[in-house]
Each structure stands twice: as structure tokens, then as C-alpha cells.
Design a protein around this motif. Structure first.
Motif, PDB file in Angstrom:
ATOM      1  N   PHE A   1      16.386   8.547   2.953  1.00  0.00           N
ATOM      2  CA  PHE A   1      16.422   9.978   3.242  1.00  0.00           C
ATOM      3  C   PHE A   1      15.030  10.597   3.377  1.00  0.00           C
ATOM      4  N   ASP A   2      14.050  10.119   2.592  1.00  0.00           N
ATOM      5  CA  ASP A   2      12.720  10.734   2.584  1.00  0.00           C
ATOM      6  C   ASP A   2      11.700   9.978   3.430  1.00  0.00           C
ATOM      7  N   PHE A   3      12.169   9.057   4.274  1.00  0.00           N
ATOM      8  CA  PHE A   3      11.224   8.177   4.981  1.00  0.00           C
ATOM      9  C   PHE A   3      10.257   8.975   5.860  1.00  0.00           C
ATOM     10  N   ILE A   4      10.771   9.874   6.675  1.00  0.00           N
ATOM     11  CA  ILE A   4       9.894  10.604   7.606  1.00  0.00           C
ATOM     12  C   ILE A   4       8.851  11.410   6.842  1.00  0.00           C
ATOM     13  N   LYS A   5       9.288  12.091   5.781  1.00  0.00           N
ATOM     14  CA  LYS A   5       8.360  12.908   4.998  1.00  0.00           C
ATOM     15  C   LYS A   5       7.295  12.054   4.326  1.00  0.00           C
ATOM     16  N   GLN A   6       7.711  10.956   3.711  1.00  0.00           N
ATOM     17  CA  GLN A   6       6.772  10.105   2.980  1.00  0.00           C
ATOM     18  C   GLN A   6       5.792   9.389   3.939  1.00  0.00           C
ATOM     19  N   VAL A   7       6.297   8.902   5.058  1.00  0.00           N
ATOM     20  CA  VAL A   7       5.422   8.193   6.012  1.00  0.00           C
ATOM     21  C   VAL A   7       4.434   9.161   6.653  1.00  0.00           C
ATOM     22  N   SER A   8       4.876  10.381   6.916  1.00  0.00           N
ATOM     23  CA  SER A   8       3.967  11.380   7.493  1.00  0.00           C
ATOM     24  C   SER A   8       2.810  11.676   6.544  1.00  0.00           C
ATOM     25  N   ALA A   9       3.153  11.851   5.258  1.00  0.00           N
ATOM     26  CA  ALA A   9       2.104  12.129   4.271  1.00  0.00           C
ATOM     27  C   ALA A   9       1.171  10.924   4.111  1.00  0.00           C
ATOM     28  N   TYR A  10       1.742   9.709   4.099  1.00  0.00           N
ATOM     29  CA  TYR A  10       0.939   8.487   3.964  1.00  0.00           C
ATOM     30  C   TYR A  10       0.022   8.311   5.175  1.00  0.00           C
ATOM     31  N   GLY A  11       0.559   8.551   6.366  1.00  0.00           N
ATOM     32  CA  GLY A  11      -0.241   8.416   7.587  1.00  0.00           C
ATOM     33  C   GLY A  11      -1.361   9.432   7.642  1.00  0.00           C
TER      34      GLY A  11
ATOM     35  N   CYS B   1       3.821   5.719  -3.075  1.00  0.00           N
ATOM     36  CA  CYS B   1       5.086   6.296  -3.527  1.00  0.00           C
ATOM     37  C   CYS B   1       5.350   6.031  -5.016  1.00  0.00           C
ATOM     38  N   ASN B   2       4.356   5.467  -5.707  1.00  0.00           N
ATOM     39  CA  ASN B   2       4.487   5.144  -7.121  1.00  0.00           C
ATOM     40  C   ASN B   2       5.596   4.125  -7.367  1.00  0.00           C
ATOM     41  N   LYS B   3       5.654   3.105  -6.497  1.00  0.00           N
ATOM     42  CA  LYS B   3       6.636   2.038  -6.633  1.00  0.00           C
ATOM     43  C   LYS B   3       5.927   0.690  -6.600  1.00  0.00           C
ATOM     44  N   THR B   4       6.664  -0.378  -6.967  1.00  0.00           N
ATOM     45  CA  THR B   4       6.134  -1.748  -6.876  1.00  0.00           C
ATOM     46  C   THR B   4       7.130  -2.601  -6.102  1.00  0.00           C
ATOM     47  N   MET B   5       6.753  -3.862  -5.826  1.00  0.00           N
ATOM     48  CA  MET B   5       7.619  -4.763  -5.085  1.00  0.00           C
ATOM     49  C   MET B   5       8.881  -5.117  -5.860  1.00  0.00           C
ATOM     50  N   GLU B   6       8.853  -4.910  -7.172  1.00  0.00           N
ATOM     51  CA  GLU B   6      10.018  -5.257  -7.981  1.00  0.00           C
ATOM     52  C   GLU B   6      11.022  -4.115  -8.067  1.00  0.00           C
ATOM     53  N   ASN B   7      10.645  -2.935  -7.563  1.00  0.00           N
ATOM     54  CA  ASN B   7      11.587  -1.818  -7.538  1.00  0.00           C
ATOM     55  C   ASN B   7      12.627  -2.026  -6.446  1.00  0.00           C
ATOM     56  N   ARG B   8      13.774  -1.384  -6.636  1.00  0.00           N
ATOM     57  CA  ARG B   8      14.794  -1.431  -5.586  1.00  0.00           C
ATOM     58  C   ARG B   8      14.399  -0.510  -4.436  1.00  0.00           C
ATOM     59  N   VAL B   9      14.910  -0.843  -3.248  1.00  0.00           N
ATOM     60  CA  VAL B   9      14.644  -0.004  -2.072  1.00  0.00           C
ATOM     61  C   VAL B   9      15.271   1.366  -2.316  1.00  0.00           C
ATOM     62  N   GLY B  10      14.446   2.422  -2.196  1.00  0.00           N
ATOM     63  CA  GLY B  10      14.922   3.764  -2.536  1.00  0.00           C
ATOM     64  C   GLY B  10      14.773   4.773  -1.417  1.00  0.00           C
ATOM     65  N   ARG B  11      14.728   6.043  -1.819  1.00  0.00           N
ATOM     66  CA  ARG B  11      14.734   7.149  -0.866  1.00  0.00           C
ATOM     67  C   ARG B  11      13.539   7.120   0.073  1.00  0.00           C
ATOM     68  N   GLU B  12      12.428   6.505  -0.388  1.00  0.00           N
ATOM     69  CA  GLU B  12      11.234   6.480   0.466  1.00  0.00           C
ATOM     70  C   GLU B  12      11.484   5.728   1.783  1.00  0.00           C
ATOM     71  N   PHE B  13      12.545   4.920   1.834  1.00  0.00           N
ATOM     72  CA  PHE B  13      12.893   4.232   3.071  1.00  0.00           C
ATOM     73  C   PHE B  13      14.254   4.654   3.614  1.00  0.00           C
TER      74      PHE B  13
ATOM     75  N   SER C   1       0.833  -1.206   0.000  1.00  0.00           N
ATOM     76  CA  SER C   1       0.000   0.000   0.000  1.00  0.00           C
ATOM     77  C   SER C   1       0.870   1.259   0.000  1.00  0.00           C
ATOM     78  N   PHE C   2       1.916   1.238   0.826  1.00  0.00           N
ATOM     79  CA  PHE C   2       2.817   2.392   0.902  1.00  0.00           C
ATOM     80  C   PHE C   2       3.563   2.592  -0.414  1.00  0.00           C
ATOM     81  N   LEU C   3       3.964   1.489  -1.051  1.00  0.00           N
ATOM     82  CA  LEU C   3       4.685   1.598  -2.322  1.00  0.00           C
ATOM     83  C   LEU C   3       3.796   2.167  -3.425  1.00  0.00           C
ATOM     84  N   VAL C   4       2.520   1.794  -3.424  1.00  0.00           N
ATOM     85  CA  VAL C   4       1.576   2.384  -4.383  1.00  0.00           C
ATOM     86  C   VAL C   4       1.506   3.885  -4.160  1.00  0.00           C
TER      87      VAL C   4
END
Length: 669
Positions: free
Chosen positions: A96-106, A82-94, A77-80
Motif C-alpha cells: 500500500f505504501d510503495f509509491i510514497k516510500q519509494v518517492s521519499a527514498y529516491g 524503511c527501518n526493516k531487515t531482510m528477516e522481516n516479512r514483506v510489508g506495506r512498504e512494498f 538499502s531501501f529496507l534500512v
């Protein structure tokens, strides 16, 4: 680990090697490890799932499939988002940008249900922890070291700018301790205080290095409610009050008496003394006895031979003589007779009836005022020595001069006869009695629908622990050894001494030993033992030749090819299938089974090989009522012995059959 570990030179006894050679200290990087790229890691989210599962299982115990599905669902759900899929490599969303992205998702998820949103954020933090671990491992990849612990240690010392002698002096540890750790050794539990001082000195968070150690740990997340074990409480209390006469404290006179007795018991034929057929002690080659017996010279009647019966009787002698010399106190359970040391150092003391009776009362008090099988064993041993006409001591009237102070005017034969009658009386009183119920610690396990299920889980946990270890390390090899031992003990439930002396000699290798584990021409594996390999020759005339499950073949071959060579690297000609860390015969495979159970089978309070055999037999009879002949073959035991121990199963089977016969009879009454 439970095995005793080698000391190395001046190094403290806090470490041991898991890999022979690694990059020397001079190759530790002097700068921080290289950083990963800012945007992506090399791992995809699909690949990350296995690491996440392993981390959760390690930290929380076995997690359910439902929990793992929930975690995966939230991640997707979180990857959707962030416009990512399970086949993408682990990126900034986890990263440098984790706090910002999780805050927006939450915030978005919270518009519907704030509780659900909080749960999802919590799960994402768990994924973040897995990513951080993977990131750290990737960062440390260029750093030399056989495991994550060694890499972290090297990186931390390199960043500190200090030398190992300076650090050693600052944390007050032995000169070669830290250097040993850097060279591929693991600190074990007595070395943890030094490791914690090192963490504090280097400014690391408490547990930063310690958490990277790969010790087997008991699963604390499974709580089994068990009643207090009074037997174990008594044993713990008794261990605080040792009283046995030490073997090293034997006088030359007592040693000579003991060897004369042992020669009489083990001789092919006796000269000048009478002996019954049942009074013979058998001697076995050293390679067919446990490590303790093999190293106990007082139980070696001749070079290259050891006597199991001598070991048991020596314990009786040491406990009795130790009691005589133990100081007096008001408590019967802790009071000896306080006799002078030089007075008690003779086997003649075994025929003083007042002292023998006091010892039985002492044993009774230490067992919670219970007369038990231990009394029967001691009384039987003394009866054998004092029996009229053919008892060894009964035929040694010269011993009277050594104990005349305590004879009270009685002749030697009178003393022997009185002691013999006394011991027979204690035998009668203890017949069939026990100081504990051996089934009590197993009740929780046996009440399960599948009593063998926890053992299967334990084998899986050992395999997982091995997978997390450095390849080729001793840790990895011991986990694999323990997993095979447990699997083999379940498939072929032999006694612990037999498993301890199990040998493997590869085809084509010239050896003084005969192999017990071998592979047939068709590729299946078998175990073969001879009568001398078992507890009692008289009841085990039939040799043992039994197949091992086909499902174990791959595990056996993998262990023999990859892991056992690591354990015997210092002793490559060692034949033992389950050696210790030095490649020598393990002290007691039964104790190894107990340690495995303590760490990985929380459903049982304590477990030794005898109890494991009982679990296997009980489970088999529950599924196959009445198959006592099969159980006798499986345990390699007499049918009479099996019927004696499992007669209650016959009663239960009879009533179940009768209940089935009466089915419907009571309807409508």
C-alpha cells in the motif's frame, strides 16, 4: 510442447490434462478470493530472493550474479530506509505504501546522484513486480486448480458471473474447451487464439492468462551471430513442394511387388533366386525399432517384426515413383516427368535408365546443383536391385511387360545392365561429397572454451521449468524427462534409435521386455544393450554394458519414482524410459533432443543426436589427444569409423606436438 496431444471427446484439440482430478466447477468461489492482511505477507525478504531470481531468469534469461547482487544491495538499502531487515516479512512498504516510500527514498538518493537514484528506483520496481506476483499467488491459494493459470482462470470466470456455456458461445470455441481448461488441462499453441478471445471477453489485460502458461521457451536474450544456412533454406523450400508417392496410394499390385521384394530380402534362405550375403535385410522385434517404423505395416515382413532397411528403401521407392508422377514444370528442381499414375505403380520403373537419370538430375537441382551422398544412397539401392546375376529385379524378366511402353525395344537384361552402369557412374560422382557441411551449425558451440557448458545450462533451465510447474503435472514430468535424456545422452552418447527403445523394467516386475537400464547391488546404474539394439549387427557384434555416472544416480532414481509414472499413467506397463505423454514409445528421441536444443541451447543452430555425439567426441579428443580407442568405446563404434571421421584431429595433434618440440627454435630469428 512438441509431442502430439490427446483430444478429449467433443473438445477442441487445444488442451491436455496435467492433473487427473481437481475440484469440480461447482466449487469455484462465487466471490473474490480472500485478501491478505494489510500489514504483512507471510514471506520474508530473504525468502523473496529466490522468487526474484527465478522471475528474472524466466523473463530475461540467465541473469548474472553481479546483477543479482546489485538488486539485493538496493533492496537492503531501501529496507534500512524503511527501518526493516531482510528477516522481516514483506510489508506495506512494498504494497500500500510503495509509491510514497519509494518517492521519499529516491528523493534522498537523488541529492547525491540523480542517475544512481533512478537506477535504484528501477530496481525497486523490479522487486515490486516480484512482490505483486507472490501476493497474487497467495491470494489465489484458496482457489482450486493445479497451477497458477488454472487458478487465475477460475477466479476470472467466477468474478464475471457468467456460465461456461455462455462464455463458450460468446468466444466461438468448441463446447468443452473451457470446461477442459477448468478441469486441469492446458491450452497448447493452436488454442492460444481462443484463450486470447477469452481474455478480451472477460475484460482481462492481454496476456493475463497466457503469461501463466508454462511452455518451454527459447532463450531470446542470447544472440548468436551465425551465417545463413543455405542447406536449411533449401530444405524449407523443398518441403513446400512435396512429391513422394503416399504409402496409402499404393495399388494392390505395387503392394504385392513390394512385399515380395521384402520377403526375398529378409528370408533366412531364398528359393529359386540368388542373393549375396550383403543383400540381406535384417528384421527386428517391434519393441526394438522406432515408433514410426513400428506402425508402418509396409515394413513388417512378418507379425511382430519390422525391417529398418525396408523403411529406408521404401522411402527411395516412394520418392522415385512420386517424381515420375509429379507434373512437369520449367524448373528442373520442381519438375517431375508427369507420367500417368497407373503407369508408375510398379517396381519395374526402377530399371528405365532415362527415368533414373532424370531423377538424379532432379535431386541435384533440389540440392543447389550439388551431387551429394543422397545420390550415392539412391544409386546404391538401385544397383543392389539391378546387379547382374544376383540383383532382385535382374532376376525378374516378367516385369518387362509392365514397362514395355518405355523400354524402347530393349530386353529386360539390357535395361537392368544399362541402369546398373548408370547408377555406378552416379555413385562415383557422389563419392565423399555432401550437400552441406554437417559441422557448420556446430562451429559456434565448438569454438567455446567449454562446448558442453551450454548443455549443462540447458539441464538447469529444464529443472527450473519443472520447479515452476504444478506438482504431479505432465508438464513437470516432461521437463524432468528431457533433463535426464540430455544428461544421459552426454554421458553415454548412443544413437537416437537406441535411446528411443531404451527400456526400464523394475526389479521383481514380470514383463515380456528385458530392461536396458538397471541398478547394481552396489547402487550404481548401468545401461545394457544387445547386438540387435544397434544400427548394424555386422559392425556391432559386441554387446553394450556401460556404467552411468554416479552423479546421475539421484536424478535417475527421482525420475523413475516420481516423474516417469506420471507419463505412463495411461499405459502403466509401458517399458520405455523416455515415453511420450501417453506412455507410448516416443516417435523419435532425436527430434526431442532437437527441440530441447532449439528452446534451451541458443549457441547452436540445429542439433540432432548425431551432432551431439560429434560434440562429445570432439570435446573429449581436444582434452585427450589421440585417445581414439576410448572414443570408439564411448560411441560404441568401430575404431575404423572413428579414425575416418576424426582423422583431422590426428593431424592437428601431430602439429601441436611438433610445435611443442620446436619450442624456442624460432626465438631470435
Amino acid at each position: 510442447m512438441t509431442q502430439s496431444l490427446a483430444w478429449y471427446g467433443l473438445r477442441s484439440p487445444y488442451s491436455y490434462t496435467v492433473k487427473g482430478t481437481i475440484t469440480p466447477w461447482s466449487c469455484i468461489p462465487v466471490a473474490s478470493p480472500p485478501q491478505l492482511g494489510e500489514n504483512e505477507l507471510e514471506t520474508t525478504y530473504s525468502q523473496l530472493q529466490e522468487a526474484h531470481r527465478d522471475r528474472l531468469n524466466t523473463e530475461k534469461g540467465e541473469v548474472s550474479e553481479q546483477v543479482l547482487r546489485n538488486h539485493t544491495s538496493v533492496l537492503k538499502s531501501f529496507l534500512v530506509f524503511c527501518n526493516k531487515t531482510m528477516e522481516n516479512r514483506v510489508g506495506r512498504e512494498f504494497t500500500f505504501d510503495f509509491i510514497k516510500q519509494v518517492s521519499a527514498y529516491g528523493e534522498l538518493a537523488g541529492t547525491h546522484n540523480r542517475k544512481t537514484a533512478a537506477d535504484k528506483v528501477s530496481i525497486l520496481r523490479a522487486w515490486k513486480k516480484t512482490v505483486d506476483l507472490a501476493t497474487r499467488v497467495a491470494k489465489l491459494k484458496p482457489v482450486a486448480g493445479p497451477s497458477l493459470f488454472h487458478k487465475e482462470l477460475r477466479a476470472a470466470i467466477a468474478m464475471s458471473g457468467q456460465t461456461t456455456p455462455d462464455i463458450t458461445k460468446a468466444i466461438h470455441t468448441a463446447p468443452l474447451t473451457i470446461q477442459g481448461w477448468l478441469n486441469g488441462e492446458f491450452p497448447f499453441k493452436r488454442g492460444l487464439p481462443a484463450l486470447r478471445r477469452l481474455e478480451a471477453h472477460l475484460g482481462l489485460e492481454r496476456g493475463h492468462l497466457e503469461s501463466k502458461l508454462e511452455y518451454p521457451r527459447k532463450d531470446l536474450n542470447v544472440t548468436i551471430q551465425q551465417s545463413g544456412d543455405k542447406y536449411m533454406e533449401r530444405m524449407r523450400a523443398n518441403r513446400q513442394d512435396p512429391f513422394y508417392l503416399k504409402s496409402g496410394a499404393f495399388t494392390p499390385e505395387l503392394t504385392a511387388e513390394w512385399f515380395a521384394l521384402m520377403r526375398y530380402k529378409t528370408a533366412e534362405h531364398t528359393v529359386g533366386l540368388r542373393r549375396t550375403a550383403r543383400g540381406v535385410w535384417r528384421a527386428l522385434p517391434i519393441d526394438k525399432v522406432g515408433a514410426d517404423l513400428g506402425s508402418n505395416k509396409l515394413c513388417h515382413p512378418a507379425p511382430g517384426l519390422a525391417c529398418p532397411s525396408a523403411e529406408r528403401n521404401l522411402l527411395t521407392v516412394r520418392s522415385y515413383l512420386g517424381f515420375l508422377a509429379k507434373s512437369r514444370s520449367e524448373n528442373v528442381a520442381t519438375s517431375g516427368l508427369g507420367l500417368p499414375d497407373d503407369h508408375v505403380q510398379t517396381l519395374g520403373m526402377l530399371v528405365i535408365p532415362e527415368f533414373v537419370n532424370a531423377f538424379f538430375e532432379f535431386m541435384k537441382a533440389r540440392s543447389g546443383n550439388i551431387v551429394h551422398n543422397g545420390h550415392n544412397n539412391v544409386a546404391g539401392a538401385i544397383c543392389n536391385l539391378t546387379r547382374p546375376d544376383d540383383g532382385y529385379l535382374w532376376q525378374q524378366p516378367a516385369f518387362l511387360a509392365k514397362v514395355e511402353t518405355y523400354a524402347k525395344g530393349r530386353s529386360w537384361r539390357e535395361l537392368c545392365d544399362e541402369t546398373y552402369r548408370l547408377c555406378k557412374s552416379w555413385q562415383q560422382a557422389s563419392l565423399g561429397k555432401k550437400s552441406r557441411d554437417p559441422r557448420a551449425p556446430l562451429l559456434t558451440l565448438l569454438s567455446l572454451a567449454d562446448p558442453l557448458g551450454p548443455f549443462k545450462n540447458a539441464i538447469k533451465k529444464l529443472d527450473m521449468a519443472a520447479a515452476r510447474c504444478a506438482p504431479g503435472s505432465a508438464f513437470q514430468a516432461t521437463y524432468k524427462r528431457d533433463a535426464l535424456l540430455l544428461a544421459l545422452a552426454l554421458s553415454n552418447p548412443l544413437r537416437h534409435r537406441t535411446l528411443t527403445i531404451t527400456k526400464y523394467v523394475a526389479p521383481g516386475v514380470v514383463s515380456e521386455y528385458e530392461t536396458n537400464l538397471f541398478q547394481t547391488e552396489k547402487g550404481s546404474w548401468r545401461l545394457q544393450f544387445f547386438s540387435g539394439d544397434f544400427k548394424n549387427d555386422r559392425s556391432k557384434q559386441i554387446e553394450y554394458d556401460a556404467p552411468l555416472p554416479q552423479a546421475l544416480s539421484k536424478r535417475i532414481e527421482e525420475y523413475l519414482a516420481e516423474y516417469r509414472p506420471v507419463l505412463v499413467r495411461r499405459n502403466p506397463t509401458a517399458p520405455w524410459v523416455f515415453p511420450n505423454l501417453h506412455g507410448n514409445k516416443h516417435k523419435d528421441v532425436g527430434q526431442l533432443i532437437a527441440t530441447i536444443a532449439q528452446n534451451y541451447i541458443p549457441e547452436v543452430g540445429r542439433l540432432r543426436m548425431h551432432a551431439l555425439r560429434h560434440i562429445v567426441a570432439t570435446d573429449f579428443l581436444n582434452r585427450n589427444p589421440g585417445q581414439y580407442t576410448v572414443i570408439a568405446s564411448l560411441l560404441h563404434d568401430n575404431l575404423e569409423t572413428v579414425l575416418k571421421h576424426y582423422a583431422h584431429r590426428k593431424v592437428e595433434s601431430a602439429f601441436k606436438a611438433h610445435e611443442e618440440h620446436l619450442k624456442g627454435f624460432f626465438d631470435g630469428i
